[in-house]
Design a protein around this motif. Sequence first.
Motif, PDB file in Angstrom:
ATOM      1  N   ASN A   1      -1.535 -15.555  -0.652  1.00 25.66           N
ATOM      2  CA  ASN A   1      -1.624 -16.525  -1.742  1.00 25.66           C
ATOM      3  C   ASN A   1      -0.350 -16.596  -2.576  1.00 25.66           C
ATOM      4  O   ASN A   1      -0.314 -17.286  -3.590  1.00 25.66           O
ATOM      5  CB  ASN A   1      -2.832 -16.186  -2.628  1.00 25.66           C
ATOM      6  CG  ASN A   1      -4.116 -16.422  -1.896  1.00 25.66           C
ATOM      7  OD1 ASN A   1      -4.586 -17.549  -1.797  1.00 25.66           O
ATOM      8  ND2 ASN A   1      -4.703 -15.364  -1.336  1.00 25.66           N
TER       9      ASN A   1
ATOM     10  N   THR B   1     -11.945 -18.958   2.283  1.00 23.76           N
ATOM     11  CA  THR B   1     -11.526 -19.250   0.912  1.00 23.76           C
ATOM     12  C   THR B   1     -12.530 -18.599  -0.012  1.00 23.76           C
ATOM     13  O   THR B   1     -13.734 -18.645   0.241  1.00 23.76           O
ATOM     14  CB  THR B   1     -11.487 -20.766   0.663  1.00 23.76           C
ATOM     15  OG1 THR B   1     -10.605 -21.363   1.616  1.00 23.76           O
ATOM     16  CG2 THR B   1     -10.992 -21.080  -0.729  1.00 23.76           C
TER      17      THR B   1
ATOM     18  N   LEU C   1      -8.733 -18.432  -3.693  1.00 26.17           N
ATOM     19  CA  LEU C   1      -7.851 -17.558  -2.925  1.00 26.17           C
ATOM     20  C   LEU C   1      -8.136 -17.723  -1.442  1.00 26.17           C
ATOM     21  O   LEU C   1      -9.289 -17.843  -1.028  1.00 26.17           O
ATOM     22  CB  LEU C   1      -8.076 -16.088  -3.302  1.00 26.17           C
ATOM     23  CG  LEU C   1      -7.702 -15.656  -4.704  1.00 26.17           C
ATOM     24  CD1 LEU C   1      -8.057 -14.188  -4.915  1.00 26.17           C
ATOM     25  CD2 LEU C   1      -6.219 -15.868  -4.965  1.00 26.17           C
ATOM     26  N   LYS C   2      -7.064 -17.711  -0.652  1.00 26.10           N
ATOM     27  CA  LYS C   2      -7.214 -17.709   0.801  1.00 26.10           C
ATOM     28  C   LYS C   2      -7.331 -16.252   1.239  1.00 26.10           C
ATOM     29  O   LYS C   2      -6.523 -15.420   0.836  1.00 26.10           O
ATOM     30  CB  LYS C   2      -5.999 -18.349   1.471  1.00 26.10           C
ATOM     31  CG  LYS C   2      -5.823 -19.805   1.168  1.00 26.10           C
ATOM     32  CD  LYS C   2      -4.568 -20.319   1.854  1.00 26.10           C
ATOM     33  CE  LYS C   2      -3.847 -21.254   0.911  1.00 26.10           C
ATOM     34  NZ  LYS C   2      -2.470 -21.457   1.288  1.00 26.10           N
TER      35      LYS C   2
END
Length: 182
Positions: free
Chosen positions: A94, A64, A108-109
């Motif tokens: 995302n 993340t 954000l992943k």
Amino acid sequence: MWKKFLKSLKLSESYVSMALGLLVVIVIGILLFNFFSGGRKNGSQAGQSQTEEKKEAQVALPATYTVAEGDTLWSISEKFFKSGYNWSDIAKENQLSNPDYLEAGQQLKIPKVEPILPLTGITEAATPSITGGSYTVVTGDDLWDIAVRAYGDGYQWSKIAQANNLVNPNLIHAGNVLTLPR
């Protein structure tokens, strides 16, 4: 007032002018030194930033990431994958409706995907190079990728198209056997 003070010190105005000029030169020298040395107050800041960069590069994926001011998907992709070309993987992960708009503080992943190599559009885990004089097309192939694998240069796709008399080089089918001129 200054003239009386200077007369008491027995200094002429030319000496004062030289002293002030020297002071200006010293101040400018200090400013230039600070500018070119990165404005560091002490040497430990340089070591800290290098250590932080190494920590960022060693992050296990998936991860993340918190968006910082001025970040773009391209710059974030470069931090994690050493290639900006994976920005689309981050956008997809995302579900970003507008990938050009990121907000500072946004989470954000970062997905675990293979880095895309620049100029080739293929991943590091791509299929091996082509060494023979012919190649059987598989689903997803295009002449550019075949030329990269066969010659190390995608611009050689036209050589393959000419050798195989392709009317439309954008249209190749899985199962076609292409001659690769050497």
